[in-house]
Design a protein around this motif. Structure first.
Motif, mmCIF file in Angstrom:
data_model
loop_
_atom_site.group_PDB
_atom_site.id
_atom_site.type_symbol
_atom_site.label_atom_id
_atom_site.label_comp_id
_atom_site.label_asym_id
_atom_site.label_seq_id
_atom_site.Cartn_x
_atom_site.Cartn_y
_atom_site.Cartn_z
ATOM 1 N N TRP A 161 0.812 -1.221 0.000
ATOM 2 C CA TRP A 161 0.000 0.000 0.000
ATOM 3 C C TRP A 161 0.843 1.267 0.000
ATOM 4 C CZ3 TRP A 161 -2.974 -1.947 4.867
ATOM 5 C CH2 TRP A 161 -3.802 -3.002 4.494
ATOM 6 N N ARG A 162 1.822 1.313 0.897
ATOM 7 C CA ARG A 162 2.612 2.536 1.036
ATOM 8 C C ARG A 162 3.962 2.437 0.347
ATOM 9 N NH1 ARG A 162 1.511 4.235 7.397
ATOM 10 N NH2 ARG A 162 -0.760 4.404 7.225
ATOM 11 N N GLY A 163 4.189 1.311 -0.328
ATOM 12 C CA GLY A 163 5.432 1.171 -1.061
ATOM 13 C C GLY A 163 6.591 0.629 -0.253
ATOM 14 N N GLY A 164 6.340 0.243 0.987
ATOM 15 C CA GLY A 164 7.430 -0.210 1.830
ATOM 16 C C GLY A 164 7.874 -1.638 1.575
ATOM 17 N N SER A 165 7.067 -2.388 0.860
ATOM 18 C CA SER A 165 7.382 -3.780 0.585
ATOM 19 C C SER A 165 7.174 -4.078 -0.888
ATOM 20 C CB SER A 165 6.488 -4.696 1.428
ATOM 21 O OG SER A 165 6.735 -6.046 1.132
ATOM 22 N N THR A 166 8.148 -4.741 -1.476
ATOM 23 C CA THR A 166 8.062 -5.120 -2.885
ATOM 24 C C THR A 166 8.492 -6.567 -3.063
ATOM 25 O OG1 THR A 166 10.302 -4.325 -3.334
ATOM 26 C CG2 THR A 166 8.508 -2.766 -3.710
ATOM 27 N N SER A 167 8.054 -7.150 -4.154
ATOM 28 C CA SER A 167 8.444 -8.504 -4.497
ATOM 29 C C SER A 167 8.540 -8.605 -6.009
ATOM 30 C CB SER A 167 7.420 -9.506 -3.950
ATOM 31 O OG SER A 167 7.794 -10.833 -4.268
ATOM 32 N N TYR A 168 9.497 -9.425 -6.477
ATOM 33 C CA TYR A 168 9.748 -9.524 -7.907
ATOM 34 C C TYR A 168 9.851 -10.977 -8.351
ATOM 35 C CZ TYR A 168 11.110 -4.630 -7.439
ATOM 36 O OH TYR A 168 11.118 -3.282 -7.178
ATOM 37 N N ALA A 169 9.512 -11.193 -9.605
ATOM 38 C CA ALA A 169 9.781 -12.490 -10.215
ATOM 39 C C ALA A 169 11.286 -12.636 -10.404
ATOM 40 C CB ALA A 169 9.073 -12.577 -11.567
ATOM 41 N N ASP A 170 11.766 -13.864 -10.321
ATOM 42 C CA ASP A 170 13.205 -14.099 -10.453
ATOM 43 C C ASP A 170 13.740 -13.584 -11.792
ATOM 44 O OD1 ASP A 170 13.221 -17.312 -8.729
ATOM 45 O OD2 ASP A 170 13.331 -15.266 -7.973
ATOM 46 N N ALA A 171 12.914 -13.659 -12.828
ATOM 47 C CA ALA A 171 13.364 -13.277 -14.170
ATOM 48 C C ALA A 171 13.695 -11.788 -14.296
ATOM 49 C CB ALA A 171 12.315 -13.665 -15.201
ATOM 50 N N VAL A 172 13.140 -10.976 -13.399
ATOM 51 C CA VAL A 172 13.349 -9.529 -13.512
ATOM 52 C C VAL A 172 14.085 -8.945 -12.307
ATOM 53 C CG1 VAL A 172 11.240 -9.381 -14.868
ATOM 54 C CG2 VAL A 172 11.164 -8.818 -12.429
ATOM 55 N N LYS A 173 14.330 -9.768 -11.303
ATOM 56 C CA LYS A 173 14.972 -9.272 -10.084
ATOM 57 C C LYS A 173 16.328 -8.668 -10.400
ATOM 58 C CE LYS A 173 13.806 -11.860 -6.736
ATOM 59 N NZ LYS A 173 13.682 -12.994 -5.809
ATOM 60 N N GLY A 174 16.555 -7.472 -9.869
ATOM 61 C CA GLY A 174 17.815 -6.786 -10.121
ATOM 62 C C GLY A 174 17.803 -5.903 -11.360
ATOM 63 N N ARG A 175 16.788 -6.064 -12.214
ATOM 64 C CA ARG A 175 16.685 -5.249 -13.432
ATOM 65 C C ARG A 175 15.478 -4.328 -13.411
ATOM 66 N NH1 ARG A 175 15.690 -7.593 -18.189
ATOM 67 N NH2 ARG A 175 14.586 -9.384 -17.298
ATOM 68 N N PHE A 176 14.379 -4.777 -12.798
ATOM 69 C CA PHE A 176 13.143 -3.997 -12.749
ATOM 70 C C PHE A 176 12.926 -3.463 -11.341
ATOM 71 C CE2 PHE A 176 10.635 -6.267 -16.396
ATOM 72 C CZ PHE A 176 11.722 -6.078 -17.243
ATOM 73 N N THR A 177 12.302 -2.281 -11.261
ATOM 74 C CA THR A 177 11.953 -1.682 -9.978
ATOM 75 C C THR A 177 10.519 -1.165 -10.022
ATOM 76 O OG1 THR A 177 14.242 -0.983 -9.606
ATOM 77 C CG2 THR A 177 12.535 0.063 -8.266
ATOM 78 N N ILE A 178 9.723 -1.620 -9.070
ATOM 79 C CA ILE A 178 8.349 -1.135 -8.958
ATOM 80 C C ILE A 178 8.290 -0.058 -7.880
ATOM 81 C CG2 ILE A 178 7.684 -2.932 -7.292
ATOM 82 C CD1 ILE A 178 4.908 -2.973 -8.613
ATOM 83 N N SER A 179 7.514 0.978 -8.139
ATOM 84 C CA SER A 179 7.347 2.051 -7.163
ATOM 85 C C SER A 179 5.950 2.647 -7.328
ATOM 86 C CB SER A 179 8.421 3.131 -7.346
ATOM 87 O OG SER A 179 8.310 3.727 -8.626
ATOM 88 N N ARG A 180 5.557 3.449 -6.362
ATOM 89 C CA ARG A 180 4.239 4.074 -6.458
ATOM 90 C C ARG A 180 4.269 5.457 -5.841
ATOM 91 N NH1 ARG A 180 0.194 0.210 -3.545
ATOM 92 N NH2 ARG A 180 -1.317 1.880 -4.027
ATOM 93 N N ASP A 181 3.369 6.303 -6.308
ATOM 94 C CA ASP A 181 3.185 7.637 -5.762
ATOM 95 C C ASP A 181 1.692 7.767 -5.463
ATOM 96 O OD1 ASP A 181 2.831 10.336 -5.238
ATOM 97 O OD2 ASP A 181 4.264 10.968 -6.756
ATOM 98 N N ASN A 182 1.313 7.587 -4.217
ATOM 99 C CA ASN A 182 -0.103 7.597 -3.870
ATOM 100 C C ASN A 182 -0.735 8.975 -4.053
ATOM 101 O OD1 ASN A 182 -0.108 4.869 -3.346
ATOM 102 N ND2 ASN A 182 0.075 5.107 -1.120
ATOM 103 N N ALA A 183 0.062 10.021 -3.952
ATOM 104 C CA ALA A 183 -0.464 11.367 -4.167
ATOM 105 C C ALA A 183 -0.881 11.563 -5.621
ATOM 106 C CB ALA A 183 0.576 12.405 -3.773
ATOM 107 N N LYS A 184 -0.239 10.815 -6.520
ATOM 108 C CA LYS A 184 -0.554 10.913 -7.947
ATOM 109 C C LYS A 184 -1.376 9.727 -8.441
ATOM 110 C CE LYS A 184 3.556 13.610 -9.153
ATOM 111 N NZ LYS A 184 4.783 13.677 -10.009
ATOM 112 N N ASN A 185 -1.723 8.824 -7.520
ATOM 113 C CA ASN A 185 -2.474 7.624 -7.906
ATOM 114 C C ASN A 185 -1.785 6.881 -9.060
ATOM 115 O OD1 ASN A 185 -4.380 8.209 -5.982
ATOM 116 N ND2 ASN A 185 -6.128 8.142 -7.359
ATOM 117 N N THR A 186 -0.496 6.724 -8.955
ATOM 118 C CA THR A 186 0.268 6.130 -10.056
ATOM 119 C C THR A 186 1.270 5.110 -9.526
ATOM 120 O OG1 THR A 186 0.058 8.167 -11.340
ATOM 121 C CG2 THR A 186 1.741 6.613 -12.037
ATOM 122 N N VAL A 187 1.390 4.018 -10.254
ATOM 123 C CA VAL A 187 2.419 3.021 -9.977
ATOM 124 C C VAL A 187 3.318 2.928 -11.199
ATOM 125 C CG1 VAL A 187 0.970 1.104 -10.765
ATOM 126 C CG2 VAL A 187 2.848 0.669 -9.184
#
Length: 122
Positions: free
Chosen positions: A53-79
Motif C-alpha cells: 500500500w505505502r510502497g514499503g514492501s516489494t516482491s519480484y519475479a526471479d526473471a526480472v529481479k535486479g533489473r526492474f523496480t516497482i514504485s508508487r506515488d499515492n499522491a498521484k495515484n500512479t504506480v
C-alpha cells in the motif's frame, strides 16, 4: 472501484531502459497492493512485481529481479515499473493490476488495465 490505464510501452533495443506508468482512478488507490504482470504471445500471463500500500514492501519475479523496480506515488495515484537492461525475452504486453491482498497470482487481482506493449529487439 478502480480503473487503471497503463502507458509508456514501446519498441526498444536490448540493453535499453523503459519506464511504464499506471494511472489509477478512485480515492481508494492507496488501499490496494499494485502488481505488474506480462503476457507474451502464446504464453500465460505471468507475475512481474508487486508493491504494498505505502510502497514499503516489494516482491519480484526471479526473471526480472535486479533489473526492474516497482514504485508508487499515492499522491498521484500512479504506480511505475522501471525496466533496465531489457532483454528480447521481456517482450510482452504489460498489465498493471490491483488487489487487496498481496499475491503473485493473477486470479487474486480485482482490477486490470488494458495493457501496454513492450517490444525488445536484439
Amino acid at each position: 472501484q478502480v480503473q487503471l490505464v497503463e502507458s509508456g510501452g514501446g519498441l526498444v533495443q536490448a540493453g535499453d531502459s523503459l519506464t511504464l506508468s499506471c494511472a489509477a482512478s478512485g480515492r481508494t488507490f492507496s488501499m490496494y497492493f499494485m502488481g505488474w504482470f506480462r503476457q507474451a504471445p502464446g504464453k500465460e500471463r505471468e507475475f512481474v512485481a508487486v508493491i504494498s500500500w505505502r510502497g514499503g514492501s516489494t516482491s519480484y519475479a526471479d526473471a526480472v529481479k535486479g533489473r526492474f523496480t516497482i514504485s508508487r506515488d499515492n499522491a498521484k495515484n500512479t504506480v511505475y515499473l522501471q525496466m533496465n537492461s531489457l532483454k528480447p525475452e521481456d517482450t510482452a504486453v504489460y498489465y498493471c493490476a490491483a488487489t487487496k491482498r498481496t499475491s503473485s497470482s493473477p486470479a487474486m487481482y480485482d482490477y486490470w488495465g488494458q495493457g501496454t506493449q513492450v517490444t525488445v529487439s536484439s
